[in-house]
Design a protein around this motif. Sequence first.
Motif, PDB file in Angstrom:
ATOM      1  N   GLN A  56      -8.986   0.870 -11.136  1.00 35.59           N
ATOM      2  CA  GLN A  56      -9.861   0.684  -9.924  1.00 35.59           C
ATOM      3  C   GLN A  56      -9.350   0.010  -8.794  1.00 35.59           C
ATOM      4  O   GLN A  56      -9.266   0.135  -7.488  1.00 35.59           O
ATOM      5  N   GLY A  57      -8.681  -1.387  -9.259  1.00 34.80           N
ATOM      6  CA  GLY A  57      -8.236  -2.315  -8.400  1.00 34.80           C
ATOM      7  C   GLY A  57      -6.917  -1.802  -7.649  1.00 34.80           C
ATOM      8  O   GLY A  57      -6.817  -1.781  -6.633  1.00 34.80           O
ATOM      9  N   SER A  58      -6.086  -1.129  -8.480  1.00 36.21           N
ATOM     10  CA  SER A  58      -4.658  -0.847  -7.999  1.00 36.21           C
ATOM     11  C   SER A  58      -5.101   0.362  -7.217  1.00 36.21           C
ATOM     12  O   SER A  58      -4.177   0.710  -6.097  1.00 36.21           O
ATOM     13  N   LEU A  59      -6.046   1.138  -7.436  1.00 38.32           N
ATOM     14  CA  LEU A  59      -6.268   2.581  -6.547  1.00 38.32           C
ATOM     15  C   LEU A  59      -6.712   2.011  -5.205  1.00 38.32           C
ATOM     16  O   LEU A  59      -6.445   2.776  -4.285  1.00 38.32           O
ATOM     17  N   SER A  60      -7.577   1.155  -5.155  1.00 37.81           N
ATOM     18  CA  SER A  60      -8.029   0.299  -3.986  1.00 37.81           C
ATOM     19  C   SER A  60      -6.809   0.092  -2.914  1.00 37.81           C
ATOM     20  O   SER A  60      -7.009  -0.029  -1.856  1.00 37.81           O
ATOM     21  N   LEU A  61      -5.417   0.004  -3.351  1.00 38.64           N
ATOM     22  CA  LEU A  61      -4.348  -0.407  -2.634  1.00 38.64           C
ATOM     23  C   LEU A  61      -3.463   0.771  -2.300  1.00 38.64           C
ATOM     24  O   LEU A  61      -2.707   0.788  -1.255  1.00 38.64           O
ATOM     25  N   ILE A  62      -3.820   1.840  -2.764  1.00 37.05           N
ATOM     26  CA  ILE A  62      -2.963   2.951  -2.735  1.00 37.05           C
ATOM     27  C   ILE A  62      -3.126   3.696  -1.271  1.00 37.05           C
ATOM     28  O   ILE A  62      -4.282   3.656  -0.761  1.00 37.05           O
ATOM     29  N   GLY A  63      -2.294   4.154  -0.457  1.00 33.07           N
ATOM     30  CA  GLY A  63      -2.117   5.006   0.697  1.00 33.07           C
ATOM     31  C   GLY A  63      -2.712   6.225   0.892  1.00 33.07           C
ATOM     32  O   GLY A  63      -2.564   6.813   2.162  1.00 33.07           O
ATOM     33  N   GLY A  64      -3.289   6.890  -0.085  1.00 30.18           N
ATOM     34  CA  GLY A  64      -3.706   8.549   0.045  1.00 30.18           C
ATOM     35  C   GLY A  64      -5.248   8.409  -0.187  1.00 30.18           C
ATOM     36  O   GLY A  64      -5.480   8.448  -1.448  1.00 30.18           O
ATOM     37  N   ASP A  65      -6.057   8.654   0.927  1.00 33.95           N
ATOM     38  CA  ASP A  65      -7.417   8.888   0.699  1.00 33.95           C
ATOM     39  C   ASP A  65      -7.967   9.988  -0.185  1.00 33.95           C
ATOM     40  O   ASP A  65      -8.993   9.748  -0.899  1.00 33.95           O
ATOM     41  N   GLU A  66      -7.235  10.965  -0.291  1.00 40.33           N
ATOM     42  CA  GLU A  66      -7.471  12.172  -0.906  1.00 40.33           C
ATOM     43  C   GLU A  66      -7.451  11.711  -2.505  1.00 40.33           C
ATOM     44  O   GLU A  66      -8.315  12.350  -3.206  1.00 40.33           O
ATOM     45  N   PHE A  67      -6.936  10.727  -2.841  1.00 42.28           N
ATOM     46  CA  PHE A  67      -6.913  10.253  -4.371  1.00 42.28           C
ATOM     47  C   PHE A  67      -7.917   9.207  -4.479  1.00 42.28           C
ATOM     48  O   PHE A  67      -8.164   8.734  -5.758  1.00 42.28           O
ATOM     49  N   LYS A  68      -8.726   8.945  -3.514  1.00 42.67           N
ATOM     50  CA  LYS A  68      -9.383   7.551  -3.661  1.00 42.67           C
ATOM     51  C   LYS A  68     -11.039   7.893  -3.524  1.00 42.67           C
ATOM     52  O   LYS A  68     -11.726   7.299  -4.097  1.00 42.67           O
ATOM     53  N   ASN A  69     -11.054   9.364  -2.624  1.00 43.77           N
ATOM     54  CA  ASN A  69     -12.466   9.234  -2.002  1.00 43.77           C
ATOM     55  C   ASN A  69     -13.464   9.607  -3.173  1.00 43.77           C
ATOM     56  O   ASN A  69     -14.538   9.051  -3.242  1.00 43.77           O
ATOM     57  N   ALA A  70     -13.024  10.354  -4.292  1.00 44.99           N
ATOM     58  CA  ALA A  70     -14.053  10.588  -5.457  1.00 44.99           C
ATOM     59  C   ALA A  70     -14.314   9.322  -6.181  1.00 44.99           C
ATOM     60  O   ALA A  70     -15.164   9.403  -6.988  1.00 44.99           O
ATOM     61  N   TYR A  71     -13.911   8.201  -5.848  1.00 44.30           N
ATOM     62  CA  TYR A  71     -14.090   6.862  -6.850  1.00 44.30           C
ATOM     63  C   TYR A  71     -14.590   5.674  -6.159  1.00 44.30           C
ATOM     64  O   TYR A  71     -14.579   4.871  -6.572  1.00 44.30           O
ATOM     65  N   ARG A  72     -14.940   6.013  -4.886  1.00 48.47           N
ATOM     66  CA  ARG A  72     -15.453   4.913  -4.138  1.00 48.47           C
ATOM     67  C   ARG A  72     -16.881   4.683  -4.608  1.00 48.47           C
ATOM     68  O   ARG A  72     -17.579   5.413  -5.243  1.00 48.47           O
ATOM     69  N   PRO A  73     -17.438   3.139  -4.399  1.00 48.97           N
ATOM     70  CA  PRO A  73     -16.866   2.366  -3.761  1.00 48.97           C
ATOM     71  C   PRO A  73     -15.821   1.726  -4.408  1.00 48.97           C
ATOM     72  O   PRO A  73     -15.780   1.519  -5.745  1.00 48.97           O
ATOM     73  N   LEU A  74     -14.520   1.648  -3.928  1.00 49.71           N
ATOM     74  CA  LEU A  74     -13.534   0.496  -4.428  1.00 49.71           C
ATOM     75  C   LEU A  74     -13.550  -0.858  -4.217  1.00 49.71           C
ATOM     76  O   LEU A  74     -14.679  -1.172  -3.630  1.00 49.71           O
ATOM     77  N   LEU A  75     -12.541  -1.467  -4.279  1.00 57.05           N
ATOM     78  CA  LEU A  75     -12.772  -3.085  -4.153  1.00 57.05           C
ATOM     79  C   LEU A  75     -12.850  -3.194  -2.581  1.00 57.05           C
ATOM     80  O   LEU A  75     -12.150  -2.801  -1.847  1.00 57.05           O
ATOM     81  N   PRO A  76     -13.851  -4.346  -2.306  1.00 54.86           N
ATOM     82  CA  PRO A  76     -13.728  -4.578  -0.771  1.00 54.86           C
ATOM     83  C   PRO A  76     -12.662  -5.501  -0.421  1.00 54.86           C
ATOM     84  O   PRO A  76     -11.975  -6.275  -1.463  1.00 54.86           O
ATOM     85  N   GLY A  77     -12.471  -5.774   0.972  1.00 50.34           N
ATOM     86  CA  GLY A  77     -11.686  -6.828   1.230  1.00 50.34           C
ATOM     87  C   GLY A  77     -10.209  -6.137   1.357  1.00 50.34           C
ATOM     88  O   GLY A  77      -9.255  -6.987   1.413  1.00 50.34           O
ATOM     89  N   ILE A  78     -10.155  -4.986   1.278  1.00 49.82           N
ATOM     90  CA  ILE A  78      -8.808  -4.345   1.344  1.00 49.82           C
ATOM     91  C   ILE A  78      -8.435  -3.774   2.689  1.00 49.82           C
ATOM     92  O   ILE A  78      -9.141  -2.977   3.352  1.00 49.82           O
ATOM     93  N   GLN A  79      -7.179  -4.320   3.147  1.00 45.46           N
ATOM     94  CA  GLN A  79      -6.871  -3.797   4.599  1.00 45.46           C
ATOM     95  C   GLN A  79      -5.546  -3.083   4.601  1.00 45.46           C
ATOM     96  O   GLN A  79      -4.566  -3.645   4.006  1.00 45.46           O
ATOM     97  N   ARG A  80      -5.665  -1.879   5.239  1.00 44.90           N
ATOM     98  CA  ARG A  80      -4.302  -0.820   4.848  1.00 44.90           C
ATOM     99  C   ARG A  80      -3.654  -1.086   6.488  1.00 44.90           C
ATOM    100  O   ARG A  80      -4.165  -0.598   7.230  1.00 44.90           O
TER     101      ARG A  80
END
Length: 390
Positions: free
Chosen positions: A139-163
């Motif tokens: 969950q934490g490391s996923l919050s940092l990766i740069g592909g939304d298609e890999f993340k959208n199904a697992y939101r909400p992820l960590l707050p305070g992440i800026q890409r």
Amino acid sequence: MTQRQLFQQHLAPTSPSPLLLEMERAEGCNIFDTSGKKYLDLISGIAVSYLGHSHPAVVEAVKNQAEKHMHLMVYGEYVQSPQVTYAQLLTKNLPDSLNCVYFVNSGSEATEGAMKLAKRVTGRAEIICFDKAYHGSTQGSLSLIGGDEFKNAYRPLLPGIQRLRFNDFGELDKITKRTAAVVVEPIQGEAGVRIAEKKFLQALRDKCNDVCALLIFDEAQTAFGRTGKLFAFEHDGVVPDVLLLAKGLGGGMPLGAFIASHELMSTLANHPVLGHITTFGGHPVCCAAGRAAMEVLLSEKLHHTVEKKNQLFLELLHHPAIISIRHQGLMIAIEFPSFEFNKKVIDACLQKGVITDWFLFAGNCLRIAPPLIITEEEIRWACEVILDAI
């Protein structure tokens, strides 16, 4: 039931269509299936097996350590020789400021530990990452990766992440005194070998210094000679506050680490005590294997052979269908017109006995990251197969 049927019934799937190759053994740069067919491994288990498979020194180290002891106690309580000697070897080959190792089990865990360290040291919560970056799947490391298609199904992820956009100097003003850390790959692996500009890494270093944020380099894919240097940051001379290692770190065994100064790391030991803990991190067999592999790498100076092998790949891989080749050492991305085209090439190579792959965020690019021990003869044959597949 066959092994393949049992695999599909009892092991959790990662995709609807896994390769389902039934592998039996591996040696050097080759993997053999249950029918005896030989495959040349051009991806090293995704940048893991930099000495190839079943290197005698690594196998011997695993056997010797397993006979002495395996797991004894949660990480950090007992003095265990494999951990101590490997940490000593690693830090001996790193800048003086990277002198304290925290062993974990994987790259994702290294990212998680570094994120906690940054928050603990700075008292801040914001973490900066980059478009098309890959830092793990928890969950934490996923919050940092740069592909939304890999993340959208697992939101909400960590707050305070800026890409931010990679290699975009205009984005650096977004790094402020709210920022705990900037996490970056010197070479973006899953983006298809996108290399950070030297001036960009230096600008990140300067900006982090200005705002008192930690600079974290993720070298899970790029370390241990992959780029022609022991560590990719050596190409640019920009030293991070925290270095993340995994993949090749264990010499084929599961192992990760985040490395920083003893001063920074000591913050995890107090307020609260046991601020970061792991049961199996730094497993003695994994540390013994990793140390043995690194000793071979250093003694045989395998990283010094990488550039010559890189040039041979570039010399041989010419075809009108190839749009571009991005590369640093034995980390190569061949760009094709589309994912569909690339997938057909990958499948054809597999049929002919060459294992390649695509990249998570660059599906139209073919991955080449063979063991550093690959021979000129193997390179020539692999290139013939790739060109024929095209």
